[in-house]
Design an enzyme around this catalytic site. Structure first.
Site, short mmCIF file in Angstrom:
data_model
loop_
_atom_site.label_atom_id
_atom_site.label_comp_id
_atom_site.label_asym_id
_atom_site.label_seq_id
_atom_site.Cartn_x
_atom_site.Cartn_y
_atom_site.Cartn_z
N SER A 269 1.37 -3.23 3.38
CA SER A 269 2.74 -2.89 3.78
C SER A 269 3.07 -1.50 3.33
O SER A 269 2.38 -0.91 2.54
CB SER A 269 3.74 -3.87 3.15
OG SER A 269 3.70 -3.80 1.73
N THR B 222 0.80 -1.22 0.00
CA THR B 222 0.00 0.00 0.00
C THR B 222 0.84 1.27 0.00
O THR B 222 0.38 2.31 -0.47
CB THR B 222 -0.93 0.01 1.22
OG1 THR B 222 -0.15 -0.12 2.42
CG2 THR B 222 -1.94 -1.12 1.14
N CYS B 223 2.07 1.17 0.50
CA CYS B 223 2.92 2.36 0.52
C CYS B 223 3.19 2.87 -0.89
O CYS B 223 3.30 4.08 -1.12
CB CYS B 223 4.25 2.06 1.20
SG CYS B 223 4.10 1.63 2.94
N PHE B 224 3.30 1.93 -1.83
CA PHE B 224 3.67 2.28 -3.20
C PHE B 224 2.52 2.12 -4.18
O PHE B 224 2.70 2.25 -5.39
CB PHE B 224 4.85 1.41 -3.66
CG PHE B 224 6.02 1.44 -2.71
CD1 PHE B 224 6.87 2.54 -2.67
CD2 PHE B 224 6.26 0.38 -1.85
CE1 PHE B 224 7.93 2.57 -1.80
CE2 PHE B 224 7.33 0.40 -0.97
CZ PHE B 224 8.18 1.50 -0.94
#
Length: 807
Positions: free
Chosen positions: A807, A772-774
């Site tokens: 993540s 999810t960060c990217f």
């Protein structure tokens, strides 16, 4: 002192003067120069003298003589019976002064300058001797000041008065305008002494009182149509610096009227307006010159505005006033044309690509607009106020580009435009508001570990125990017993906590009956002993969500937003929060007056409150229970009823919420300016996110592929399955993929980056995984549409999306 003749104001003889109700006068000045001026018979002699320049500065010390008799300056030209071409002698009374030496020095300066004018060949030490005399005069003023109290500048003022009344400025400028180089150099060196009158070391005492003298030098040089003269430009620049000094005030003499200062400064203001208008039209100026011009423009117009504000209405009917009004409208017209030229080059709109460059610098455009806005706030310029708003409304694209091009360092310089927020676009208002929020401190992180099963109490405890400096760092959240960290987890945490805080099952906030996403403060929150601390926590969480630009899906009711913005609540504002009360109040207002006055409703100025099963009666004001509601006071009754229902009963809760909000921003003023920039619908979009359903076509357009191609069958199957999902399932899939629960108001374009589908290297039996960060979704290469559908259906189940693969 009477002013030296102003050649620019002088007029050629006009044989039609008498026939048109005017006379032509010759004013012979103290320096023996003559001005020719046309005067109307209804003008007073004082007004005629005022048009020549600095007469008003020492009005009580000027004598005007005609045919051996002193004329009354308050009388009109017609009352004085002056014939055409009458020669008036303007002289100065010699007043008693303790500075006889200053008079001697001033007279010596005038004599020395006249000698150089008359000499066939000026002596070789002309420059040195004149400059030396000026330095001695200035030293005399500084020495006299040392013998007075530090707060008194009477000695300096008296010395400059003596210098002005001696006629020295006129003779020095006459010498400076000479075509003879040595004469000119001598005068220039002497005049330049007034640009730096104080010693190189020590406090600045004299410069701040040089304004009248600098004005006089500028007027005299400009009278010979030499405004482009370098010395004139330098004198004007130093004058601007003096006027911008916090130590500068109006001369303390009671004979110095504000209209004289206004008239003198008007000349410089108009000059700088002409220069700025040339720049707005596209004339080239270096960055240094443009910055200097803007500074002088701001100073002269600001000083002029403050002087005009002090004038009585009957003193604003002078010729210079008319010219001033025309200049202001010309400035606005130049801005209008500049914006129109900019918009002609706008393709596509600035929100989609970098906008074209302006023909002039952004500070110049902003500086002129800010000054026009300040003038429009004066009571004397309602036409300017309407015209300015019309210009802003007519050029929304250009104004939006202006606002978006202003960085954080411009925050306070452009705050004035929030007064016109109703003619701004949402993008402009959002930019102005978000500029009030702090940015997380670079290079430092504040970490928090939260147990999902104790989400709200542990989050509350972490924030409550964090210092303000810690909350200003980059926040990092980790859920206990989970490996995922990073921006994706932070976004998820914000959404989950805000969902809990604004859950109707808690007593903090109440949902609007017809829009369950919209909330207002619950006056019954007192049932929770920690409700005030939780309101502060709520304010902190909302402010932090705004700082991190995370849409949490919460909408504020108008009553809640308006109180935070410091605005009053009206009847129409409560329609969502309490539609029943709104309908009742509307009915009372629409009732026949005779029915209301008959007391058929039985209403008095009280409100019944149901609190924890018991009903209490609250008076809307002291003694209100004995005052019946009538047709005459029903509006007041409804206003007080709304105030008590939505303001008085939640004042403490709102105060704690605001305290938490302000603790993140840093100061109360920033909170006020944040909300001043917005309307309630803006806040919905910024905090709540998009209200519409997810557009799959837009979703696909903002998705890239790694080790897949858009034509691959797995990609086609993926989007086919997404298209068949319900709106809720699409929202869950997006949250699983990005930890974005609510899209920004501008959809996928508002996300921090594009989305990516990557080919997963794991077995086809595995479910998709996300980073999810990217915004990355790892998708196995499933072998059939049914397999793709079954796997995606599994991950959009509500119990799966929380924490699975994030993540």
């Amino acid at each position: 002192m009477a002013p030296p003749a102003a050649a620019a104001a002088a007029m050629e003889p006009d044989s039609s003067a008498t026939s048109s109700g005017a006379v032509q006068l010759l004013l012979r000045n103290i320096d023996s120069r003559t001005s020719v001026i046309r005067a109307r018979r209804e003008e007073t002699l004082d007004e005629v003298l005022g048009r020549l320049g600095k007469v008003g500065a020492r009005g009580g010390q000027i004598r005007v003589v005609y045919a051996g008799r002193e004329l009354r300056r308050e009388a009109t030209i017609g009352e004085l019976g002056l014939p055409p071409d009458a020669t008036l002698h303007v002289t100065s009374r010699l007043l008693s002064t303790p500075y006889a030496g200053a008079w001697d020095l001033a007279s010596e300066i005038v004599a020395a300058a006249r000698a150089r004018l008359a000499a066939t060949r000026p002596p070789g030490d002309a420059a040195a001797s004149l400059e030396e005399l000026i330095r001695r005069f200035l030293k005399s003023a500084a020495t006299a000041h040392q013998g007075t109290s530090p707060s008194s500048l009477g000695a300096v003022d008296d010395h400059l008065d003596i210098f002005l009344r001696s006629g020295a400025p006129g003779v020095l400028v006459q010498l400076y305008l000479s075509k003879d180089a040595p004469r000119r150099a001598a005068a220039e060196s002497a005049i330049r002494c007034f640009l730096r009158p104080d010693p190189p070391t020590g406090p600045s005492v004299l410069l701040v009182w040089m304004a009248p003298l600098l004005m006089e030098f500028c007027r005299l040089i400009a009278a010979s149509a030499r405004r482009s003269d370098p010395l004139y430009a330098e004198l004007r620049g130093v004058l601007a610096a003096v006027l911008s000094s916090p130590d500068w005030t109006l001369p303390r003499s009671p004979d110095v009227p504000p209209e004289w200062v206004a008239e003198q400064v008007t000349r410089f203001a108009q000059e700088m307006a002409d220069t700025i208008m040339e720049e707005l039209a596209g004339a080239y100026s270096s960055m240094t010159a443009a910055a200097r011009n803007l500074v002088e423009f701001r100073v002269f117009w600001s000083v002029l505005r403050h002087q005009v504000h002090e004038l009585d209405a009957d003193k604003l009917r002078r010729p210079w006033w008319t010219a001033l009004s025309e200049t202001l409208m010309s400035l606005l017209s130049s801005i209008d044309k500049c914006m129109a030229r900019f918009e002609m080059r706008l393709s596509p709109p600035p929100s989609l690509s970098a906008p074209p460059k302006w023909a002039t610098s952004l500070p110049t455009v902003w500086g002129v607009l800010a000054e026009l806005d300040a003038w429009s706030e004066l009571d004397s310029w309602p036409e300017l106020r309407h015209a300015l708003r019309a210009t802003l409304a007519a050029h929304t694209a250009a104004v939006t580009a202006l606002v978006l091009g202003a960085g954080r360092e411009w925050n306070q310089k452009i705050r004035w435009i929030t007064r016109h927020r109703d003619v701004l676009t949402f993008e402009a208002r959002r930019h102005l508001a978000m500029a009030m929020l702090p940015e997380p401190t670079a290079g430092s992180v504040h970490g928090m570990r939260i147990d999902r099963s104790q989400l709200l109490p542990e989050s509350f405890a972490c924030i409550a125990s964090s210092t303000r400096d810690e909350l200003r760092r980059y926040l990092s959240v980790e859920f206990k017993h989970e490996q995922a960290t990073g921006p994706g987890v932070l976004r998820e945490w914000f959404c989950l906590v805000c969902q809990e805080l604004f859950n109707p099952r808690l007593p903090l906030f109440s949902a609007c009956p017809h829009d369950r996403r919209r909330f207002f403060i619950n006056p019954k929150s007192v049932v929770d002993p920690l409700h005030l601390q939780y309101f502060k926590f709520s304010g902190q969480m909302i402010a932090l969500a705004l700082v991190y630009k995370i849409q949490v899906g919460v909408l504020f009711d108008r009553t809640f937003f308006l109180q935070l913005a410091g605005r009053s609540i009206t009847l129409d504002d409560i329609v969502d929060a309490d539609p029943s009360l709104h309908a009742s109040c509307k009915k009372i207002l629409e009732m026949d007056p005779s029915l209301v006055d008959s007391n058929a409703l039985g209403l008095t100025f009280v409100r019944e409150v149901d609190m924890l099963g018991s009903r209490t009666i609250t008076e809307l004001f002291q003694g209100g229970k004995d005052i019946a509601v009538t047709s005459e006071n029903r509006c007041k009754y409804i206003d007080l009823l709304i105030q008590d229902s939505f303001v008085n009963c939640t004042r403490r809760q709102l105060g704690y919420f605001a305290e938490g909000f302000i603790s993140i921003l840093g100061e109360w003023k920033l909170k006020q300016e944040f909300f001043e920039s917005l309307v309630v619908d803006d806040f919905d979009q910024i905090l709540g996110g998009s209200k519409g359903t997810i557009d799959v076509k837009e979703w696909k357009a903002h998705t890239d592929y790694t080790e897949y191609r858009a034509k691959d069958r797995q990609i086609n199957w993926f989007w086919k399955v997404v298209e068949s999902m319900t709106a809720e399932q699409r929202s869950r899939l997006l949250f699983f993929w990005t930890a974005v629960k609510y899209l920004p108001s501008d959809g996928f374009r508002g996300l921090a980056s594009r989305l990516t589908i990557c080919r997963a290297s794991v077995s086809r039996d595995h479910l998709p995984m996300s980073r999810t960060c990217f915004f990355h979704l790892s998708l196995p290469a499933y072998t059939s549409l049914n397999m793709m559908q079954s796997r995606l259906q599994m991950i959009v189940q509500e119990h799966v999306i929380s924490g699975f693969g994030a993540s």
